[in-house]
Design an enzyme around this catalytic site. Structure first.
Site, mmCIF file in Angstrom:
data_model
loop_
_atom_site.group_PDB
_atom_site.id
_atom_site.type_symbol
_atom_site.label_atom_id
_atom_site.label_comp_id
_atom_site.label_asym_id
_atom_site.label_seq_id
_atom_site.Cartn_x
_atom_site.Cartn_y
_atom_site.Cartn_z
ATOM 1 C CE LYS A 149 -3.714 2.225 2.668
ATOM 2 N NZ LYS A 149 -4.809 2.013 3.616
ATOM 3 C CG ASP A 254 -12.941 5.203 6.532
ATOM 4 O OD1 ASP A 254 -14.146 5.418 6.304
ATOM 5 O OD2 ASP A 254 -12.054 5.340 5.690
HETATM 6 P P1 ADP Z 1 -7.513 3.655 1.548
HETATM 7 O O1 ADP Z 1 -6.883 3.941 2.868
HETATM 8 O O2 ADP Z 1 -6.964 4.521 0.487
HETATM 9 O O3 ADP Z 1 -9.014 3.626 1.597
HETATM 10 P P2 ADP Z 1 -7.477 0.751 1.697
HETATM 11 O O4 ADP Z 1 -6.500 0.217 2.691
HETATM 12 O O5 ADP Z 1 -8.896 0.795 2.153
HETATM 13 O O6 ADP Z 1 -7.015 2.176 1.146
HETATM 14 O O7 ADP Z 1 -7.350 -0.130 0.376
HETATM 15 C C1 ADP Z 1 -8.055 0.170 -0.814
HETATM 16 C C2 ADP Z 1 -8.469 -1.104 -1.505
HETATM 17 O O8 ADP Z 1 -7.316 -1.903 -1.802
HETATM 18 C C3 ADP Z 1 -9.344 -2.003 -0.663
HETATM 19 O O9 ADP Z 1 -10.705 -1.678 -0.795
HETATM 20 C C4 ADP Z 1 -9.042 -3.362 -1.183
HETATM 21 O O10 ADP Z 1 -9.789 -3.617 -2.355
HETATM 22 C C5 ADP Z 1 -7.587 -3.275 -1.591
HETATM 23 N N1 ADP Z 1 -6.711 -3.795 -0.511
HETATM 24 C C6 ADP Z 1 -6.159 -3.090 0.487
HETATM 25 N N2 ADP Z 1 -5.411 -3.875 1.285
HETATM 26 C C7 ADP Z 1 -5.474 -5.104 0.765
HETATM 27 C C8 ADP Z 1 -4.908 -6.374 1.134
HETATM 28 N N3 ADP Z 1 -4.120 -6.516 2.198
HETATM 29 N N4 ADP Z 1 -5.199 -7.441 0.367
HETATM 30 C C9 ADP Z 1 -6.008 -7.323 -0.716
HETATM 31 N N5 ADP Z 1 -6.556 -6.156 -1.127
HETATM 32 C C10 ADP Z 1 -6.310 -5.059 -0.402
HETATM 33 MG MG MG Z 2 -10.192 2.319 2.591
#
Ligand code: ADP
Ligand code: MG
Length: 483
Positions: A149, A254
């Site tokens: 991320k 959130d």
């Molecule tokens: P933000 O903080 O920008 O909202 P998120 O952590 O919610 O970001 O991640 C955005 C999207 O990425 C999630 O909705 C999911 O689809 C995907 N995602 C995030 N972390 C993972 C993970 N560990 N494994 C698989 N998909 C992930």
């Molecule tokens: Mg998110």
């Protein structure tokens, strides 16, 4: 801006040295404030003027970059030109000639550090895009696929929300990269602590700068799920999580269908932690109720679960929901774990100021933010395969085996110069040599700047770059500005 890791493979040692120098120059600005108490009054005023100026714009003067990088044979100008071509730095000559890192440049520094640490060896496709992040598949030597991320605080979407708010009080200027780094550190620290307390979260693998590597969840965000075998059970599990979090002294803040992942066995995993707060936060009750409300609403609408909250009757509503006041909360329960991950109270204060809208964006061009936005490509979760066979390894000059980084589209040819990827984070152990030497250069540069000798040594580098025609900074400025 697209994350094209192919470019990363063609960056030389010098490219990274200069890129790191830009980052260090930006950090210098923050470091300065640490030294203020030790400076004499006259210097304080001088430095304040210079550094407040820099702090507001986050632009590192070209000559400072040249001094910090201190390339053996000069050549900083040429390297900067290359970095600029790949959009790893942004050139600004509006007030003075200088550069700052772009998100892409920051991405590359973080990715390179992760590769050096052996966290992963290949970067795959983008699998997610959040409000303030991009998520990619990465894979290590064993072929284990993980999620990376990259935090992107300051995105247009976020700013649009912010601009609607009237948060003009106590405004302070923060650098987006700094805030993104804090968000990543916070996310990593919370994920680790929650995992240790048995919460269903991804396994926190590593963190550097604005980048968090975690286990890949083999599931879908709840928002994409149209049907569940046992919606009631899933609902109860999720509400139970909000309550258990509060018992551990935390509120997610959130907690909604976008941040809950669910797999084929309807196992729930929660993600996305940078905005979490303690139950002792002044708005804790409101955040808790909001999290609960989101889940009730979503399950009511999507899975037709009937709750009393579906009616507008507030009294009924209250009787059916977990109540914040009746939960036995253990404030500070996770503090030790969070501190162990290096996430400090000051970090928390800084990031909260931003999340709660008290932070004014710094001087980053809209064009760049906007272009960094929306160029994402979610292809779904159908194919999680990263072509490991295409990943080749080779030896660098020191005889260490280094894996090529590659995206699925790229070929396998490696650029020998990109082998010694390194980090410059002060608290990192990797690439200590580069960090040490750059830190030395930075100190020298600062000392020289204090003595007012800065013109000469910079111009020496630039003189060579430009074929000996000129050593004059203003000419460089012109050239850089015309790109
Ligand atoms: P933000 O903080 O920008 O909202 P998120 O952590 O919610 O970001 O991640 C955005 C999207 O990425 C999630 O909705 C999911 O689809 C995907 N995602 C995030 N972390 C993972 C993970 N560990 N494994 C698989 N998909 C992930
Ligand atoms: Mg998110």
């Amino acid at each position: 801006m697209k994350l094209d890791v192919d470019v990363l493979r063609y960056l030389s040692k010098d490219d990274f040295r200069v890129l790191t120098a830009v980052e260090m120059g930006m950090r210098n600005v923050n470091l300065f404030f640490v030294f203020i108490p030790f400076l004499k009054l006259i210097f304080i005023i001088n430095f304040l003027l210079i550094f407040i100026f820099l702090f507001q714009h986050e632009i590192v003067p070209s000559d400072l970059i040249g001094r910090i990088a201190s390339l053996k044979h000069g050549g900083t100008y040429k390297v900067l030109k290359n970095l600029l071509k790949h959009k790893l730095v942004h050139h600004d000559s509006s007030k003075y000639d200088g550069f700052r890192l772009t998100y892409l440049g920051y991405d590359f520094l973080a990715i390179k550090t992760m590769v050096n640490r052996g966290v992963f060896t290949a970067v795959g496709r983008q699998i997610g895009v959040g409000k303030e992040s991009d998520i990619f598949e990465v894979s290590n030597e064993d072929g284990t696929v993980m999620a990376m991320k990259l935090h992107r605080l300051g995105r247009t979407s976020f700013r649009a929300v912010k601009s609607k708010r009237d948060y003009l009080r106590h405004r302070s200027s923060f650098n987006w990269l700094y805030l993104s780094r804090l968000a990543a550190l916070k996310e990593f620290a919370f994920m680790k602590a929650l995992e240790e307390h048995g919460f269903p979260v991804p396994n926190a693998v590593d963190c550097n700068r604005h980048c968090v590597v975690m286990s890949l969840i083999q599931g879908y965000p709840l928002v994409q799920v149209k049907q569940l075998q046992n919606p009631e059970t899933v609902f109860e599990t999720i509400i139970g999580l909000v309550v258990r979090l509060a018992e551990h002294g935390l509120i997610h803040c959130d907690f909604n269908e976008f941040n809950i992942m669910i797999d084929d066995d309807e196992k729930v995993t929660m993600i996305d932690f940078p905005q979490m707060v303690s139950v002792s936060h002044r708005n804790a009750q409101m955040y808790f109720d909001r999290d609960i409300e989101c889940i009730f609403k979503f399950f009511g609408k999507r899975f037709n679960l009937s709750f009393e909250e579906c009616s507008d009757d507030i009294d009924d509503d209250e009787s059916s929901r977990p109540s914040f006041s009746s939960i036995t909360k253990t404030s500070g329960f996770l503090d030790k774990e969070l501190a162990a991950s290096g996430f400090t109270r000051k970090d928390e204060d800084d990031i909260r100021k931003f999340i709660e809208g008290d932070v004014e964006e710094d001087d980053v061009s809209d064009d760049e933010h906007d272009s960094e936005l929306c160029q994402t490509n979610i292809k779904g979760f159908d194919s999680l395969y990263l072509d490991q066979e295409e990943s080749t390894s080779r030896c660098n000059e020191e005889g260490q085996v280094v894996e090529n980084l590659q995206s699925p589209e790229v070929d396998q040819s490696g650029d020998p110069e990109s082998q010694n990827l390194s980090s410059n984070e002060g608290d990192e152990n990797d690439d200590t040599e580069l960090v040490k030497s750059l830190a030395k250069q930075r100190r020298r540069a600062m000392a020289a700047a204090r003595k007012g000798h800065h013109k000469n040594s910079t111009s020496r580098n630039y003189y060579k770059d430009k074929g000996g025609k000129s050593s004059n900074n203003s000419k460089i400025q012109k050239q850089l500005a015309s790109w």
